[in-house]
Structure formats: C-alpha cells, structure tokens
Design an enzyme around this catalytic site. Structure first.
Site, mmCIF file in Angstrom:
data_model
loop_
_atom_site.group_PDB
_atom_site.id
_atom_site.type_symbol
_atom_site.label_atom_id
_atom_site.label_comp_id
_atom_site.label_asym_id
_atom_site.label_seq_id
_atom_site.Cartn_x
_atom_site.Cartn_y
_atom_site.Cartn_z
ATOM 1 N N ASN A 9 -2.790 37.283 60.424
ATOM 2 C CA ASN A 9 -3.192 38.690 60.484
ATOM 3 C C ASN A 9 -3.963 39.090 59.234
ATOM 4 O OD1 ASN A 9 -2.048 39.689 63.016
ATOM 5 N ND2 ASN A 9 -0.102 39.033 62.111
ATOM 6 N N ASN A 10 -4.212 38.129 58.373
ATOM 7 C CA ASN A 10 -4.900 38.402 57.109
ATOM 8 C C ASN A 10 -6.402 38.110 57.307
ATOM 9 O OD1 ASN A 10 -6.066 37.974 54.554
ATOM 10 N ND2 ASN A 10 -4.060 37.560 53.642
ATOM 11 N N LYS A 13 -8.142 35.649 54.993
ATOM 12 C CA LYS A 13 -7.923 34.234 55.352
ATOM 13 C C LYS A 13 -8.850 33.836 56.497
ATOM 14 C CE LYS A 13 -2.908 33.660 54.384
ATOM 15 N NZ LYS A 13 -1.639 33.275 55.032
ATOM 16 N N ASP A 70 0.906 29.325 55.253
ATOM 17 C CA ASP A 70 1.737 30.133 54.384
ATOM 18 C C ASP A 70 1.322 29.732 52.978
ATOM 19 O OD1 ASP A 70 3.653 32.243 54.527
ATOM 20 O OD2 ASP A 70 5.056 30.943 53.483
ATOM 21 N N ASP A 156 -6.329 36.964 43.473
ATOM 22 C CA ASP A 156 -7.546 36.320 42.954
ATOM 23 C C ASP A 156 -8.085 36.960 41.660
ATOM 24 O OD1 ASP A 156 -7.608 34.323 44.828
ATOM 25 O OD2 ASP A 156 -9.081 35.276 46.129
HETATM 26 P P1 ITT Z 1 -0.369 35.847 57.497
HETATM 27 O O1 ITT Z 1 1.092 35.540 57.304
HETATM 28 O O2 ITT Z 1 -0.632 36.696 58.713
HETATM 29 O O3 ITT Z 1 -1.240 34.632 57.464
HETATM 30 P P2 ITT Z 1 -0.175 37.031 54.845
HETATM 31 O O4 ITT Z 1 -1.151 37.729 53.952
HETATM 32 O O5 ITT Z 1 1.154 37.708 55.071
HETATM 33 O O6 ITT Z 1 -0.891 36.755 56.265
HETATM 34 P P3 ITT Z 1 1.223 34.865 53.581
HETATM 35 O O7 ITT Z 1 2.534 35.225 54.185
HETATM 36 O O8 ITT Z 1 0.822 33.415 53.550
HETATM 37 O O9 ITT Z 1 0.007 35.589 54.330
HETATM 38 O O10 ITT Z 1 1.185 35.484 52.123
HETATM 39 C C1 ITT Z 1 0.282 35.012 51.242
HETATM 40 C C2 ITT Z 1 0.186 35.969 50.061
HETATM 41 O O11 ITT Z 1 -0.009 35.149 48.899
HETATM 42 C C3 ITT Z 1 -1.067 36.822 50.199
HETATM 43 O O12 ITT Z 1 -0.811 38.057 50.831
HETATM 44 C C4 ITT Z 1 -1.510 36.943 48.753
HETATM 45 O O13 ITT Z 1 -0.782 37.963 48.126
HETATM 46 C C5 ITT Z 1 -1.104 35.586 48.159
HETATM 47 N N1 ITT Z 1 -2.210 34.614 48.327
HETATM 48 C C6 ITT Z 1 -2.255 33.554 49.181
HETATM 49 N N2 ITT Z 1 -3.428 32.923 49.110
HETATM 50 C C7 ITT Z 1 -4.165 33.603 48.224
HETATM 51 C C8 ITT Z 1 -5.474 33.465 47.742
HETATM 52 O O14 ITT Z 1 -6.295 32.529 48.210
HETATM 53 N N3 ITT Z 1 -5.884 34.317 46.822
HETATM 54 C C9 ITT Z 1 -5.084 35.284 46.349
HETATM 55 N N4 ITT Z 1 -3.850 35.517 46.774
HETATM 56 C C10 ITT Z 1 -3.374 34.672 47.703
#
Ligand code: ITT
Length: 202
Positions: A9-10, A13, A70, A156
C-alpha cells in the site's frame, strides 16, 4: 505473460519496484488496479515473517503471483530500533516527518561516529498455492543530525551514504535503486522471476 501483483500500500515502494522490475517477463499490477483494499496485520516477529504474511495473504486473495516487502531501518546505537516497527515508530497515524523527528530526538546526544545504521529489505514472492521464496538486501550508512533532500520516502532524508556523500533522499530514483536495500533484494527477485517464467525450479 502472467501477472505479478505488487502487494504493497506504499506508493513510494510501487514507484521503486516499477523501475527495479522493468522488463521482467510478468505484467506488474498494483493492489489499487485490482481493487484490493486489504491491509495485512504485521504480526510477525521479523521482516522475513511479515513479508511472508503479506505476500501469502494477498496471493491467496488475488490468485496472482504476489510480491511483498517488509523493510526497515536498524540503528546500532538504539539496539536495532526501529527495525520491523519502522512504519509504526512514533505511533499510529504519525507521518514520515514525525518519525524522523522522533528518531533524531532519540539520537540527540549520540556522536557522529556511532550513528551507524542499516536499511534492510526482505522480499517475499508467493504463489497462489502457498509456495514462497524470500530475497533480502541491506545498505549501510549513518543517521544525520538533520534531514536533507526531497526524494525517496520514509527515513531517506536522514540516511547518509558515506561513499556517495549524500543522503538517500538526495539521490535520483535510479541512483537510490542502484545502492538501496530494496534494489539489492529486487535484483535477486528478478533472477527468480526470470526462472519462474521459464518454469525452472527457483
Ligand atoms: P506495505 O506494508 O504496504 O508494503 P509500509 O510502508 O507499511 O507498506 P513496511 O511495513 O515494510 O511498509 O514499513 C517500512 C517502513 O520502513 C517504511 O514505512 C519506512 O518508514 C521505512 N523504510 C523502508 N524502506 C525504506 C526506504 O527505502 N527508505 C526510507 N525508509 C524506508
């Protein structure tokens, strides 16, 4: 050509994966395009478990090969926090900006040389029948004292890459994908997907 569901949902991503998985032998579809509004409870104890949970549930629901990730930030001086709680750090309903402020506050008295951290990403590729493959990637850096740059998402703007002399948010999408945790995991996932398309064992 089969479909690959981007089970996230991001939207940031989604943007990264559209570029990272360009020209794979599957057509990418998003949850929004399929009208899927399911939000998966991330009840696992690790990135691996949560990636698996998200991919398996959405593959079952959509009956499509599904990719979930994740990911999280692990700060050494905080014993690996926020880790799998990265998205929920600073509480429910907090924004990226709130999470960054909270993190910087926690690191207020921590000197530069011990502000080391890593981003980790675990991708789960799940078949509708339940078979799962995992791929992971990590990227090391330091947490800055203040945010810099307008690109990327999440943490980031405070994640500094010493080899590039920039924060992750100062990189273009292509530059971030070249060095990021998600880029590394996605390159492994691409290899698996290419084998799957040829019906070879993953
Ligand atoms: P989905 O579960 O729907 O994929 P989400 O944003 O909740 O979306 P996560 O549970 O994997 O995804 O949480 C990842 C969090 O970690 C994200 O919201 C950021 O705060 C951090 N994060 C992950 N990858 C990142 C990146 O490439 N750059 C910066 N922050 C990141």
């Amino acid at each position: 050509m089969g479909y690959l569901l981007l089970a996230t949902n991001n939207q940031a991503k989604v943007r990264e994966y559209r570029s990272l998985l360009e020209n794979i032998p599957f057509e990418l579809v998003t949850l929004a395009e399929r009208g899927i509004t399911t939000v998966v409870e991330e009840t696992g104890d690790s990135l691996e478990e949560n990636a698996r949970l998200k991919a398996v549930l959405l593959a079952g629901e959509s009956q499509l090969l599904s990719l979930a990730d994740d990911s999280g930030l692990e700060v050494d001086a905080l014993g690996g926090e926020p880790g799998r709680l990265s998205a929920r750090y600073a509480g429910e309903g907090a924004s990226d900006r709130d999470r960054i402020s909270y993190l910087l506050k926690r690191l207020e008295k921590v000197p530069w040389d011990i502000r080391s951290a890593r981003f980790r990403c675990v991708i789960a590729l799940a078949m509708p029948g339940g078979e799962v493959n995992l791929c992971s990637g990590e990227c090391r850096g330091f947490i800055t004292f203040e945010p810099k740059g307008g690109g990327g998402f999440g943490y980031d703007p405070v994640f500094y890459l010493p080899e590039l002399g920039k924060t992750m948010a100062e990189l273009s999408l292509e530059e971030k994908n070249r060095v990021s945790h998600r880029g590394q995991a996605a390159r492994k996932a691409r290899q698996l997907l290419e084998k799957m398309a040829l019906n070879l064992p993953a």
